[in-house]
Design an enzyme around this catalytic site. Structure first.
Site, PDB file in Angstrom:
ATOM      1  N   LEU A 155      -7.565 -11.983 -53.132  1.00  0.00           N
ATOM      2  CA  LEU A 155      -8.915 -11.603 -53.571  1.00  0.00           C
ATOM      3  C   LEU A 155      -8.881 -10.218 -54.210  1.00  0.00           C
ATOM      4  O   LEU A 155      -8.294  -9.297 -53.671  1.00  0.00           O
ATOM      5  CB  LEU A 155      -9.875 -11.577 -52.373  1.00  0.00           C
ATOM      6  CG  LEU A 155      -9.927 -12.836 -51.498  1.00  0.00           C
ATOM      7  CD1 LEU A 155     -10.895 -12.627 -50.339  1.00  0.00           C
ATOM      8  CD2 LEU A 155     -10.320 -14.065 -52.316  1.00  0.00           C
ATOM      9  N   CYS A 262      -4.852  -2.239 -51.291  1.00  0.00           N
ATOM     10  CA  CYS A 262      -3.797  -3.254 -51.283  1.00  0.00           C
ATOM     11  C   CYS A 262      -2.523  -2.824 -51.980  1.00  0.00           C
ATOM     12  O   CYS A 262      -1.483  -2.684 -51.345  1.00  0.00           O
ATOM     13  CB  CYS A 262      -4.344  -4.540 -51.898  1.00  0.00           C
ATOM     14  SG  CYS A 262      -5.627  -5.227 -50.864  1.00  0.00           S
ATOM     15  N   LYS A 322     -11.803   1.214 -58.495  1.00  0.00           N
ATOM     16  CA  LYS A 322     -11.978   0.348 -59.683  1.00  0.00           C
ATOM     17  C   LYS A 322     -13.451   0.018 -59.786  1.00  0.00           C
ATOM     18  O   LYS A 322     -14.221   0.275 -58.837  1.00  0.00           O
ATOM     19  CB  LYS A 322     -11.134  -0.928 -59.555  1.00  0.00           C
ATOM     20  CG  LYS A 322     -11.544  -1.785 -58.361  1.00  0.00           C
ATOM     21  CD  LYS A 322     -10.718  -3.043 -58.234  1.00  0.00           C
ATOM     22  CE  LYS A 322     -11.285  -4.177 -59.024  1.00  0.00           C
ATOM     23  NZ  LYS A 322     -10.748  -5.497 -58.622  1.00  0.00           N
TER      24      LYS A 322
HETATM   25  C1  UDX Z   1      -7.517  -5.536 -44.870  1.00  0.00           C
HETATM   26  C2  UDX Z   1      -6.500  -5.085 -45.896  1.00  0.00           C
HETATM   27  O1  UDX Z   1      -7.145  -4.188 -46.812  1.00  0.00           O
HETATM   28  C3  UDX Z   1      -5.975  -6.252 -46.647  1.00  0.00           C
HETATM   29  O2  UDX Z   1      -4.892  -5.843 -47.469  1.00  0.00           O
HETATM   30  C4  UDX Z   1      -5.455  -7.255 -45.678  1.00  0.00           C
HETATM   31  O3  UDX Z   1      -4.960  -8.351 -46.432  1.00  0.00           O
HETATM   32  C5  UDX Z   1      -6.590  -7.689 -44.750  1.00  0.00           C
HETATM   33  O4  UDX Z   1      -7.049  -6.550 -44.035  1.00  0.00           O
HETATM   34  P1  UDX Z   1      -9.951  -5.379 -45.479  1.00  0.00           P
HETATM   35  O5  UDX Z   1     -10.951  -6.431 -45.371  1.00  0.00           O
HETATM   36  O6  UDX Z   1      -9.975  -4.374 -46.588  1.00  0.00           O
HETATM   37  O7  UDX Z   1      -8.593  -6.094 -45.544  1.00  0.00           O
HETATM   38  O8  UDX Z   1      -9.950  -4.568 -44.079  1.00  0.00           O
HETATM   39  P2  UDX Z   1     -11.074  -3.572 -43.627  1.00  0.00           P
HETATM   40  O9  UDX Z   1     -12.072  -3.402 -44.717  1.00  0.00           O
HETATM   41  O10 UDX Z   1     -10.340  -2.420 -43.057  1.00  0.00           O
HETATM   42  O11 UDX Z   1     -11.815  -4.394 -42.443  1.00  0.00           O
HETATM   43  C6  UDX Z   1     -11.136  -4.725 -41.284  1.00  0.00           C
HETATM   44  C7  UDX Z   1     -12.223  -5.109 -40.261  1.00  0.00           C
HETATM   45  O12 UDX Z   1     -11.579  -5.582 -39.093  1.00  0.00           O
HETATM   46  C8  UDX Z   1     -13.095  -3.932 -39.843  1.00  0.00           C
HETATM   47  O13 UDX Z   1     -14.449  -4.301 -39.955  1.00  0.00           O
HETATM   48  C9  UDX Z   1     -12.711  -3.688 -38.391  1.00  0.00           C
HETATM   49  O14 UDX Z   1     -13.811  -3.258 -37.598  1.00  0.00           O
HETATM   50  C10 UDX Z   1     -12.265  -5.072 -37.957  1.00  0.00           C
HETATM   51  N1  UDX Z   1     -11.360  -5.089 -36.810  1.00  0.00           N
HETATM   52  C11 UDX Z   1     -10.286  -4.258 -36.765  1.00  0.00           C
HETATM   53  C12 UDX Z   1     -11.625  -5.997 -35.769  1.00  0.00           C
HETATM   54  O15 UDX Z   1     -12.604  -6.722 -35.820  1.00  0.00           O
HETATM   55  N2  UDX Z   1     -10.784  -6.040 -34.714  1.00  0.00           N
HETATM   56  C13 UDX Z   1      -9.719  -5.212 -34.617  1.00  0.00           C
HETATM   57  O16 UDX Z   1      -9.003  -5.284 -33.606  1.00  0.00           O
HETATM   58  C14 UDX Z   1      -9.442  -4.297 -35.664  1.00  0.00           C
HETATM   59  C1  UDX Z   2      -5.301  -6.629 -55.805  1.00  0.00           C
HETATM   60  C2  UDX Z   2      -4.748  -7.963 -56.285  1.00  0.00           C
HETATM   61  O1  UDX Z   2      -5.176  -8.205 -57.633  1.00  0.00           O
HETATM   62  C3  UDX Z   2      -5.251  -9.085 -55.376  1.00  0.00           C
HETATM   63  O2  UDX Z   2      -4.672 -10.306 -55.773  1.00  0.00           O
HETATM   64  C4  UDX Z   2      -4.860  -8.760 -53.929  1.00  0.00           C
HETATM   65  O3  UDX Z   2      -5.334  -9.735 -53.058  1.00  0.00           O
HETATM   66  C5  UDX Z   2      -5.430  -7.438 -53.523  1.00  0.00           C
HETATM   67  O4  UDX Z   2      -4.975  -6.411 -54.411  1.00  0.00           O
HETATM   68  P1  UDX Z   2      -7.522  -5.250 -56.003  1.00  0.00           P
HETATM   69  O5  UDX Z   2      -6.659  -4.160 -55.470  1.00  0.00           O
HETATM   70  O6  UDX Z   2      -8.835  -5.517 -55.391  1.00  0.00           O
HETATM   71  O7  UDX Z   2      -6.697  -6.662 -55.959  1.00  0.00           O
HETATM   72  O8  UDX Z   2      -7.846  -4.920 -57.534  1.00  0.00           O
HETATM   73  P2  UDX Z   2      -7.128  -5.214 -58.934  1.00  0.00           P
HETATM   74  O9  UDX Z   2      -8.162  -5.709 -59.843  1.00  0.00           O
HETATM   75  O10 UDX Z   2      -5.883  -5.979 -58.742  1.00  0.00           O
HETATM   76  O11 UDX Z   2      -6.723  -3.729 -59.433  1.00  0.00           O
HETATM   77  C6  UDX Z   2      -5.804  -3.026 -58.656  1.00  0.00           C
HETATM   78  C7  UDX Z   2      -5.668  -1.632 -59.250  1.00  0.00           C
HETATM   79  O12 UDX Z   2      -4.968  -1.703 -60.501  1.00  0.00           O
HETATM   80  C8  UDX Z   2      -6.987  -0.926 -59.531  1.00  0.00           C
HETATM   81  O13 UDX Z   2      -6.871   0.427 -59.149  1.00  0.00           O
HETATM   82  C9  UDX Z   2      -7.149  -1.031 -61.043  1.00  0.00           C
HETATM   83  O14 UDX Z   2      -7.849   0.086 -61.568  1.00  0.00           O
HETATM   84  C10 UDX Z   2      -5.698  -1.002 -61.508  1.00  0.00           C
HETATM   85  N1  UDX Z   2      -5.440  -1.691 -62.776  1.00  0.00           N
HETATM   86  C11 UDX Z   2      -5.650  -3.032 -62.844  1.00  0.00           C
HETATM   87  C12 UDX Z   2      -4.923  -0.976 -63.846  1.00  0.00           C
HETATM   88  O15 UDX Z   2      -4.749   0.243 -63.758  1.00  0.00           O
HETATM   89  N2  UDX Z   2      -4.617  -1.636 -64.996  1.00  0.00           N
HETATM   90  C13 UDX Z   2      -4.804  -2.985 -65.128  1.00  0.00           C
HETATM   91  O16 UDX Z   2      -4.524  -3.537 -66.186  1.00  0.00           O
HETATM   92  C14 UDX Z   2      -5.346  -3.701 -64.018  1.00  0.00           C
END
Ligand code: UDX
Ligand code: UDX
Length: 436
Positions: A155, A262, A322
């Site tokens: 995603l 990520c 982004k």
């Molecule tokens: C994260 C990473 O960014 C992503 O790369 C990975 O694939 C999935 O985990 P994200 O949704 O961005 O994804 O995480 P974050 O926004 O930090 O949310 C994690 C959530 O999990 C928080 O709401 C936190 O409260 C919750 N959490 C954490 C639990 O419910 N139980 C726990 O034990 C720890």
């Molecule tokens: C990325 C992956 O695309 C997604 O598949 C994975 O699950 C999570 O990490 P995300 O990090 O949400 O998704 O954003 P993405 O649109 O991939 O951009 C990543 C970063 O690269 C951003 O900081 C964006 O500004 C930068 N970017 C992207 C560039 O600098 N140039 C580009 O051409 C594309």
């Protein structure tokens, strides 16, 4: 229709759970953060993701989606438990598994019936086996039957709902083929290509995919830097490259490079896994170095254009890593702002979604209410995040408001608007500044 518990309601878990409910499954989203769950129960989103609020409301009203902090309630008659909690980087780059551990131990503690545990989080290769061992260790011999399936997420923040509903592929990995097929059935309605492989391979597909995308961006940024020294236009170079089917046009936008939660953590984690097993990740190290260097190049460009940064005012447009997200995790803008402040500059900024979080992260940052306010008395203006609303500004007003005339277009969105004819010193990333 299946009964699913999704653990973690962040950018990944909340979108995953909501979209599963939208295609007809019964979903309980669980999080240990009570405030976050209370907000969700009141229809308040903890994150900004276009379209999320509406789709959550629709499915809560349809009775297919609910929220809890309780494991007994969340796991009650759940057939699947999706783990979607954070795996942030430790200092040495290794993925921090503390949250995954907490979740797996809680599942083990409340496991009372057969279940399929699905790793949605990005986890180090080999985690699937480790999860199974931990469950048995915590539960002892009377462990109800369970299987572990890896189902990495692809995603992109800002388009996460669309990426879930129209995936290029669903990747599944397990030692239990039948369990993987049962997870595949959850995605039936999406009619997407499904790939079933083993656990470690599925876990590696995620890291390799993200590392490759990050490498593409660092590659085009290196080409951009070479273009600058040779007077070529990297945007045109990318266009010409992209017409080759083997290369393709996407992910070739040069600029300030990548950030987010990520790419940085996944490339670091992969390099760490390689290095600790003697597999020398030279290319991954270069990918990270080039990316970090783009931020420094932006500061150097401003330093050169202004003579000195001491006491100068720099306006920054965009703070999130982004567009179309409020996520500031490892955002290039914030790194650059920290370096500007360290050099004695005053920094004022605007972002449609990420202002509060940025102010908490950098208290010295001055917030402004609009791009035109950001331009007020600024010696230079930096475009850091390419939000649509920045793409066609009234540069006559910008010019009037600014004290200086330097524009650093960190994402090359204003190239071709002939800003030099309006009296600006236009600087891009890998594009000729028209003055030359
Ligand atoms: C994260 C990473 O960014 C992503 O790369 C990975 O694939 C999935 O985990 P994200 O949704 O961005 O994804 O995480 P974050 O926004 O930090 O949310 C994690 C959530 O999990 C928080 O709401 C936190 O409260 C919750 N959490 C954490 C639990 O419910 N139980 C726990 O034990 C720890
Ligand atoms: C990325 C992956 O695309 C997604 O598949 C994975 O699950 C999570 O990490 P995300 O990090 O949400 O998704 O954003 P993405 O649109 O991939 O951009 C990543 C970063 O690269 C951003 O900081 C964006 O500004 C930068 N970017 C992207 C560039 O600098 N140039 C580009 O051409 C594309």
């Amino acid at each position: 229709m299946a009964k699913i518990c999704v653990i973690g309601t962040g950018y990944v878990g909340l979108v995953t759970g909501t979209c599963f409910s939208d295609i007809g499954h019964q979903v309980t989203c669980l999080d240990i953060d009570k405030h976050r769950i209370d907000q969700l129960k009141n229809g308040v989103m903890p994150i900004y993701e276009p379209g999320l609020e509406q789709i959550v409301e629709q499915n809560v009203n349809a009775g297919r989606l609910k929220f809890t902090t309780s494991y007994p309630e969340g796991l009650q008659d759940a057939e699947f438990a999706f783990i979607a909690v954070g795996t942030p980087s430790s200092d040495d780059g290794e993925a921090d598994m503390q949250y995954i551990t907490m979740v797996v131990e809680s599942i083990a503690q409340h496991l009372s019936h057969p279940i399929i545990i699905v790793n949605k989080s990005t986890v180090p290769v080999g985690t699937g086996d480790w999860v199974a061992e931990l469950i048995v260790e915590k539960n002892g011999q009377n462990t109800p039957s369970f299987s572990v399936v890896s189902n990495p997420e692809f995603l992109r923040e800002g388009s996460a709902i669309n990426d879930f509903m129209q995936p290029d592929r669903v990747v599944l990995g397990s030692t239990d083929l039948e369990a993987a097929q049962q997870v595949a059935e959850l995605y039936q309605a999406l009619r997407a290509p499904i790939m079933i492989t083993d656990l470690r391979t599925a876990e590696m597909i995620k890291y390799a995919s993200n590392a490759f995308l990050a490498a593409r961006i660092s590659f085009i940024n290196e080409i951009a830097n070479i273009c600058e020294s040779l007077g070529a236009d990297v945007r045109e170079v990318a266009r010409g490259m992209g017409m080759d089917k083997r290369i393709g046009p996407s992910f070739l936008d040069a600029g300030l490079g990548w950030g987010g939660s990520c790419f940085p953590k996944d490339v670091k984690a992969l390099a760490y896994m390689a290095a600790t097993r003697g597999a020398h990740p030279q290319l991954l190290q270069a990918v990270m170095d080039i990316n970090q260097n783009q931020r420094k190049r932006a500061v150097t460009k401003l330093q050169k254009a202004l003579g000195s940064l001491e006491g100068k005012t720099v306006g920054v447009l965009g703070l999130s890593f982004k567009p179309n997200t409020d996520d500031i995790r490892d955002a290039p803008a914030l790194d650059i702002i920290r370096m500007l402040l360290e050099s004695g500059a005053i920094v004022q900024a605007f972002d449609p979604q990420a202002m509060q979080a940025s102010k908490e992260a950098i208290p010295a940052l001055v917030l402004r209410e609009s791009p035109y306010e950001v331009a007020k008395d600024a010696n230079a203006l930096l475009l850091a995040t390419e939000w649509n609303e920045f793409k066609s500004l009234d540069f006559d007003i910008i010019k009037e408001n600014m004290r200086g005339n330097v524009i650093l277009d960190g994402r090359n969105i204003w190239y071709g608007q002939n800003l030099h004819e309006k009296g600006f010193t236009y600087i891009g990333m890998g594009v000729p500044s028209a003055q030359e």
